[in-house]
Design a protein around this motif. Sequence first.
Motif, PDB file in Angstrom:
ATOM      1  N   GLY A 105       0.808  -1.214   0.000  1.00 57.67           N
ATOM      2  CA  GLY A 105       0.000   0.000   0.000  1.00 57.67           C
ATOM      3  C   GLY A 105       0.842   1.265   0.000  1.00 57.67           C
ATOM      4  O   GLY A 105       0.428   2.290  -0.532  1.00 57.67           O
ATOM      5  N   GLN A 106       2.014   1.189   0.613  1.00 54.92           N
ATOM      6  CA  GLN A 106       2.862   2.383   0.687  1.00 54.92           C
ATOM      7  C   GLN A 106       3.909   2.438  -0.428  1.00 54.92           C
ATOM      8  O   GLN A 106       4.555   3.455  -0.631  1.00 54.92           O
ATOM      9  N   ALA A 107       4.058   1.315  -1.143  1.00 53.73           N
ATOM     10  CA  ALA A 107       5.127   1.225  -2.137  1.00 53.73           C
ATOM     11  C   ALA A 107       4.867   2.108  -3.340  1.00 53.73           C
ATOM     12  O   ALA A 107       3.726   2.450  -3.652  1.00 53.73           O
ATOM     13  N   SER A 108       5.937   2.499  -3.999  1.00 58.69           N
ATOM     14  CA  SER A 108       5.818   3.308  -5.204  1.00 58.69           C
ATOM     15  C   SER A 108       6.642   2.685  -6.312  1.00 58.69           C
ATOM     16  O   SER A 108       7.656   2.026  -6.066  1.00 58.69           O
ATOM     17  N   LEU A 109       6.204   2.905  -7.505  1.00 58.06           N
ATOM     18  CA  LEU A 109       6.934   2.415  -8.659  1.00 58.06           C
ATOM     19  C   LEU A 109       6.994   3.578  -9.636  1.00 58.06           C
ATOM     20  O   LEU A 109       5.959   4.156  -9.985  1.00 58.06           O
ATOM     21  N   LEU A 110       8.200   3.973 -10.034  1.00 57.94           N
ATOM     22  CA  LEU A 110       8.360   5.109 -10.951  1.00 57.94           C
ATOM     23  C   LEU A 110       7.663   6.351 -10.411  1.00 57.94           C
ATOM     24  O   LEU A 110       7.050   7.115 -11.145  1.00 57.94           O
ATOM     25  N   GLY A 111       7.696   6.507  -9.102  1.00 54.99           N
ATOM     26  CA  GLY A 111       7.106   7.701  -8.515  1.00 54.99           C
ATOM     27  C   GLY A 111       5.609   7.646  -8.328  1.00 54.99           C
ATOM     28  O   GLY A 111       5.015   8.573  -7.795  1.00 54.99           O
ATOM     29  N   LEU A 112       4.978   6.542  -8.790  1.00 54.53           N
ATOM     30  CA  LEU A 112       3.527   6.435  -8.615  1.00 54.53           C
ATOM     31  C   LEU A 112       3.235   5.317  -7.628  1.00 54.53           C
ATOM     32  O   LEU A 112       3.868   4.272  -7.661  1.00 54.53           O
ATOM     33  N   PRO A 113       2.237   5.534  -6.746  1.00 57.00           N
ATOM     34  CA  PRO A 113       1.905   4.506  -5.763  1.00 57.00           C
ATOM     35  C   PRO A 113       1.446   3.235  -6.464  1.00 57.00           C
ATOM     36  O   PRO A 113       0.730   3.292  -7.471  1.00 57.00           O
ATOM     37  N   VAL A 114       1.831   2.090  -5.932  1.00 54.30           N
ATOM     38  CA  VAL A 114       1.475   0.814  -6.546  1.00 54.30           C
ATOM     39  C   VAL A 114      -0.039   0.604  -6.558  1.00 54.30           C
ATOM     40  O   VAL A 114      -0.605   0.114  -7.539  1.00 54.30           O
ATOM     41  N   VAL A 115      -0.724   1.030  -5.482  1.00 57.54           N
ATOM     42  CA  VAL A 115      -2.191   0.836  -5.469  1.00 57.54           C
ATOM     43  C   VAL A 115      -2.841   1.548  -6.642  1.00 57.54           C
ATOM     44  O   VAL A 115      -3.778   1.046  -7.264  1.00 57.54           O
ATOM     45  N   PHE A 116      -2.306   2.735  -6.959  1.00 54.91           N
ATOM     46  CA  PHE A 116      -2.869   3.474  -8.087  1.00 54.91           C
ATOM     47  C   PHE A 116      -2.606   2.731  -9.390  1.00 54.91           C
ATOM     48  O   PHE A 116      -3.484   2.636 -10.262  1.00 54.91           O
ATOM     49  N   LEU A 117      -1.403   2.183  -9.512  1.00 54.03           N
ATOM     50  CA  LEU A 117      -1.081   1.431 -10.729  1.00 54.03           C
ATOM     51  C   LEU A 117      -1.983   0.208 -10.852  1.00 54.03           C
ATOM     52  O   LEU A 117      -2.451  -0.124 -11.942  1.00 54.03           O
ATOM     53  N   ILE A 118      -2.241  -0.444  -9.719  1.00 52.30           N
ATOM     54  CA  ILE A 118      -3.155  -1.589  -9.752  1.00 52.30           C
ATOM     55  C   ILE A 118      -4.529  -1.146 -10.231  1.00 52.30           C
ATOM     56  O   ILE A 118      -5.150  -1.778 -11.088  1.00 52.30           O
ATOM     57  N   ALA A 119      -5.002  -0.013  -9.671  1.00 53.87           N
ATOM     58  CA  ALA A 119      -6.314   0.501 -10.075  1.00 53.87           C
ATOM     59  C   ALA A 119      -6.330   0.766 -11.581  1.00 53.87           C
ATOM     60  O   ALA A 119      -7.314   0.455 -12.270  1.00 53.87           O
ATOM     61  N   CYS A 120      -5.235   1.326 -12.090  1.00 51.58           N
ATOM     62  CA  CYS A 120      -5.173   1.603 -13.524  1.00 51.58           C
ATOM     63  C   CYS A 120      -5.213   0.302 -14.326  1.00 51.58           C
ATOM     64  O   CYS A 120      -5.891   0.209 -15.355  1.00 51.58           O
ATOM     65  N   ALA A 121      -4.500  -0.692 -13.834  1.00 54.34           N
ATOM     66  CA  ALA A 121      -4.486  -1.974 -14.535  1.00 54.34           C
ATOM     67  C   ALA A 121      -5.888  -2.577 -14.557  1.00 54.34           C
ATOM     68  O   ALA A 121      -6.355  -3.079 -15.592  1.00 54.34           O
ATOM     69  N   VAL A 122      -6.575  -2.498 -13.410  1.00 46.86           N
ATOM     70  CA  VAL A 122      -7.938  -3.028 -13.353  1.00 46.86           C
ATOM     71  C   VAL A 122      -8.841  -2.256 -14.309  1.00 46.86           C
ATOM     72  O   VAL A 122      -9.647  -2.843 -15.037  1.00 46.86           O
ATOM     73  N   ALA A 123      -8.680  -0.933 -14.313  1.00 45.35           N
ATOM     74  CA  ALA A 123      -9.487  -0.107 -15.221  1.00 45.35           C
ATOM     75  C   ALA A 123      -9.236  -0.524 -16.666  1.00 45.35           C
ATOM     76  O   ALA A 123     -10.167  -0.629 -17.475  1.00 45.35           O
ATOM     77  N   ALA A 124      -7.966  -0.784 -16.979  1.00 41.66           N
ATOM     78  CA  ALA A 124      -7.641  -1.210 -18.343  1.00 41.66           C
ATOM     79  C   ALA A 124      -8.323  -2.534 -18.664  1.00 41.66           C
ATOM     80  O   ALA A 124      -8.835  -2.728 -19.772  1.00 41.66           O
ATOM     81  N   MET A 125      -8.353  -3.421 -17.675  1.00 41.61           N
ATOM     82  CA  MET A 125      -9.021  -4.708 -17.906  1.00 41.61           C
ATOM     83  C   MET A 125     -10.515  -4.514 -18.136  1.00 41.61           C
ATOM     84  O   MET A 125     -11.118  -5.170 -18.989  1.00 41.61           O
ATOM     85  N   VAL A 126     -11.110  -3.616 -17.340  1.00 39.37           N
ATOM     86  CA  VAL A 126     -12.541  -3.358 -17.520  1.00 39.37           C
ATOM     87  C   VAL A 126     -12.777  -2.800 -18.927  1.00 39.37           C
ATOM     88  O   VAL A 126     -13.717  -3.197 -19.630  1.00 39.37           O
ATOM     89  N   TRP A 127     -11.891  -1.892 -19.315  1.00 39.91           N
ATOM     90  CA  TRP A 127     -12.022  -1.336 -20.668  1.00 39.91           C
ATOM     91  C   TRP A 127     -11.935  -2.457 -21.707  1.00 39.91           C
ATOM     92  O   TRP A 127     -12.756  -2.535 -22.620  1.00 39.91           O
ATOM     93  N   PHE A 128     -10.935  -3.323 -21.524  1.00 36.94           N
ATOM     94  CA  PHE A 128     -10.738  -4.415 -22.475  1.00 36.94           C
ATOM     95  C   PHE A 128     -11.980  -5.309 -22.524  1.00 36.94           C
ATOM     96  O   PHE A 128     -12.440  -5.704 -23.592  1.00 36.94           O
ATOM     97  N   PHE A 129     -12.535  -5.582 -21.347  1.00 38.66           N
ATOM     98  CA  PHE A 129     -13.726  -6.426 -21.277  1.00 38.66           C
ATOM     99  C   PHE A 129     -14.860  -5.845 -22.121  1.00 38.66           C
ATOM    100  O   PHE A 129     -15.481  -6.537 -22.913  1.00 38.66           O
ATOM    101  N   PHE A 130     -15.112  -4.555 -21.939  1.00 38.47           N
ATOM    102  CA  PHE A 130     -16.232  -3.948 -22.659  1.00 38.47           C
ATOM    103  C   PHE A 130     -15.924  -3.724 -24.134  1.00 38.47           C
ATOM    104  O   PHE A 130     -16.807  -3.759 -24.978  1.00 38.47           O
ATOM    105  N   ALA A 131     -14.663  -3.478 -24.432  1.00 43.33           N
ATOM    106  CA  ALA A 131     -14.338  -3.115 -25.811  1.00 43.33           C
ATOM    107  C   ALA A 131     -14.082  -4.334 -26.680  1.00 43.33           C
ATOM    108  O   ALA A 131     -14.349  -4.310 -27.878  1.00 43.33           O
TER     109      ALA A 131
END
Lengths: 347, 501, 337
Positions: C174-200
């Motif tokens: 939860g506190q970790a960062s990758l390339l200056g961005l929090p990992v939780v946020f990156l996970i959220a983005c990945a999930v969002a991308a999956m949702v997009w992929f699902f619908f598209a």
Amino acid sequence: MKQEETTPEQRPPARLPLWANPRIGLVVLLIALIALFTTLRPAFLNTQLTLVPMQADISVYAVVGLSQLAVLSLGHMNMAVGRMAAMSAFASGLLHDRLDAPLLVALAGGLAVGALLGALAGLVISRTGVNSFVVTLALDFALIGLVSLLYATFTDGVAFNGLPAGMSALRTDTFADYCAGDVCGPEIPLLAPIALIAVLGVGLLFRWSRVGREVLMTGANAKAAELSGIPVRWRVVQAHALSGLLAGLAGFLLSANNGSFSAGVGDGFLLPSFLAPVLGGTLLVGGAVSVLGTVLGTAITQVIYKGLNLLQFQVDELKLYIGLVLLAALSLDRLRHVLAERRGVPA
Amino acid sequence: MLLAEGLTKSFPGVRALDGATLRLAAGSVHALLGENGAGKSTLVKILTGVYRPDAGRVVLDGRDVHFGGPLEALHAGIGVVHQERNLVPEFSIAENIALQHLPNRLGMVDRNRMRAEARRCLGLLDLDLDPDTRVAELSVAQAQLVEIAKALSVDTRVLLLDEPTASLTGDEADRLYAIVRKLTATGHAVVLVSHKLEEVFAVADTVTVLRDGRSVAEAQPLAGYTRDEIVDLMVGRAYASVELTARTVDRTATPALELAGLSTRHGHRDVSLTVARGEILGLYGLVGAGRTELAKALLGLDEITGGEVRVHGAPVRIRDVGQALRRHRIGYVPEDRKGEGLFLEQPITRNVGVTVWRRLARFGLIPDRAERDVVAEYTRLLGIRAASPAQLAGQLSGGNQQKVSLAKWLAASCDILIVDEPTVGIDVRTKAAFHELIARLAGQGMAILLISSDLPEIVTLADRIAVMGDAAVRGELANDRDYDAVSQRVIRLIHAAPVPA
Amino acid sequence: MTSTVEKTTRAATAPAAPPSRLRRTVRTSEFTLATLAVIGFVALTLTTDGNMLSAGTLAAFFRFLAVPMIIGLAQMVVLAIGQMNLSVGVLTGFCAMVAAWAMLEAGLPAPLAVLAALLLGAAVGLGNGLLVVFTRINAFIVTLATMTIIDGLRYGVNGPGTYQDYSAGLEELGQASLLGLPVVFLIACAVAAMVWFFFARTVPGRHLLASGGSPFAARLSGVSNDRSIVLAHALSGLLAGVAAVLTLAQSGSVNATIGDDLLLPSFAAPIIGGVALAGGVVSVLGTSLAAFIVRLVDVAQAQFAINRRWVDLIVGAVVLGVVLSGAIRAKLSRRSS
């Protein structure tokens, strides 16, 4: 999909069997619940401990339910009931605090604010045709902010100090405290008759008045309503204004019950506002409402709350059972419909 | 190739099909003709698996077939383009075409194959559309063509087109028919349901004419008929007209309703009509001629942009139906009785009473007894058959529903009544009773504007007939009730080339 | 009208030329939202003298964007079929509580507990969907009932108590960062991308949208609308489970109030993001951007020490504004055509 017209008209006019009347089912459930809790905890029938506060709660939440019912009649929703109540309570508090208004004036001012907010929502909905859910949700957001800002500006915290004269009597007294000679009133809190007036008023409105009926017709089929000469837009505004007015009244009753006009009034209104009418058999599609059902639905939820409370269930845990009762009632209602349809009785 | 034989289908109160037969040959365009309510749509719906027939059989390539649903009919090779649009507007052309069998790899849509498939189908029609375009961005005509492409995406050999040109311009229709001819050249059989006779004569090879659910001409070569003969077949020479008491209309008095050079935002141009007290003016025209829209503009539901409406001689501006009713005593019985005329989930009492509550109310409240009396009076007057006044309107038969829809205007004591397609979907006997009722109302001095696409109905009832097409009045004629002569004249007015504006 | 008519069959041959594609991009509501987001971000950076860009503030900004984004998507999935899910908020809290319980009291290792939270969310969502399909009761009411039930269950896990120190690994994540961005946020983005992929891109996703957009056309094409409804609710539950895991990771302690303040924002994000309540239209990007903008308002409030309640007021005004401008635009375009 497009089922052509069915014609059960040749059938003899079948009477609705007793079990098919949803209101009776609710009464039976209510009685069964009271019996159950009384057996488990005889204190359930203790007047001071249970019955009087429960009546006060039923009074408040019945009006909350009616506030939602007013727009369910149109097939609309009011997501801002709680905040309309809060704004209305704020107006009452301000009137008393700054202008030293007496009880009735403060109440009238509060109700007017509630009605105006409702009318505003109705106006936006009828003018733009945007879904009532979205409009009232946005209004709710805006009012959440506004209410706390107003309380922060006009009070030294989250509540007004002091109540109009007579308001604390509404909280503490029952009719038993007022005696004429030796004859005293029953143990009914003073709030109850106010709620009763609201119930009768709304019942009268939707059952016998032209405006109420035209609101229902608008909910049943807006197109046909317009083509029958009903001023549809105006009726939408009126129904929402009524919802706001009743939300305001509920806010006032709760303030009386709590003993202060505070920012927290109405916070817990949204869920019960849907629970009571839906449990009482009012659907979300519009065109039909059950005022009596709403009162019964409120009574059932409050009895469950109080009963489980006495059985020392935690407050939040009670919701589990309320939800189960709601789900069971809805499924049974559905089943009833299916059975009634099979018998060719309009349910 | 396809034979549908002895098809019978009844709906409560109406026998929609009564032993109809349709025979199709590969490589031909077959016209399915008939008046409104003759059973064309029902026949189309049986062939495409939407309805099941009560009796009769469907034979495809020598084998009996039974369709459990639309998809089965499609896979059997029968494609259809319904009158209503059936595309998902937010999807691309390609996806709409391929929706019934999205090409996929491991559950993922294979967009290249989908596009290729769509191109193939569009190619069959010589359509030069980008498969990635959203359907919502297409014109009505383009969407129509995409639907045809979709119907061809399965190996379709029979294609049913239900009123394909109803919303197309002449130019667009020509293109569509060019495509239809191409399809028949590749061995498809096309069934064309259309009201527009000149198009039918230009395109179709053979014809089946339906009348009252029966086929009165079966798969005859169209070349053997003249247009008038087809019209005769459609309307039937032996139309038994109801005997109605003769009425006299005082035409010298001020007309009850008068439209003078009316134009509307919908596109009506210079419409002039008059209806006198006690007169029935029939307004005839094809679907889409703009008659209902005219009525609605009159009631204030659409904007009137020019000309004048006069009620009893006085110019009026009507804002809404309430005003039309209360101030001018104009009532409107809508065509779509389920959607606009009735509150299906409400009891009869409410349906009839809705217009009189204002009059009955005392201090804003409506006494039950007064309402009950009014409702009982009109239920009796119109012969509404119902279990009780508390019965829901949605549970009544079509004829009784229509009576309820009419009753509220009679209860409100209107003296000008606009009746829009009063007998669509109503069986013959109830229809006759309805006609008597309308004639009686006129006899009592009511001015009636009767909008109908049912020519026999108009000839039976109307004193004068105005013919409308493309939102303008094509002509007006007196009705001498000689059915043959009048119907010929009306049909000729309809099919006359539109007068250039 | 007439101009399009003439081009019936010949038109739209070549793929749209670059300028018109640009114009089309500019006209989308996503573009408007993105512009708003950028302007807001820049304005906030300038007015706080660059404080926004300091590592701590920026990381906090994105860390607390993760859950609102996912919860908005959880609501969006159900809006796609024209229904609502009132239980998203409490379900998030319930899943979080159950996962914490599993780690602390049942001794499950963190990965298994995470899996349990996801499965639980999906299962409850599936239950919602099945109830809607089998009882034919309005989804609003069904999820109102299940929301009440789950509310009770959520409390039942540990009463008013708080769970903490359930998993050092999870909290580290939860506190970790990758390339200056929090990992939780990156996970959220990945999930969002999956949702997009699902619908598209996936068949079930496309079928779901077809059911939402025009149920009748979908049925004629052999799409099962019931299956779409069940799938949408199950997916909504699963996303609530994801939100629960992210909450566990970033907050370090959970109690029975988790999710209480998520229900209304779950509607605000998709509605601002241009998702229609009627169904058939989704916008993963729009929903995410809307969550971003709401977060900006939040941060602005913190930066300027404004009363907390201005946030709700502004969000309400924005929702209403977006909706009204949409309605007005529709009215204008109808008039001009």
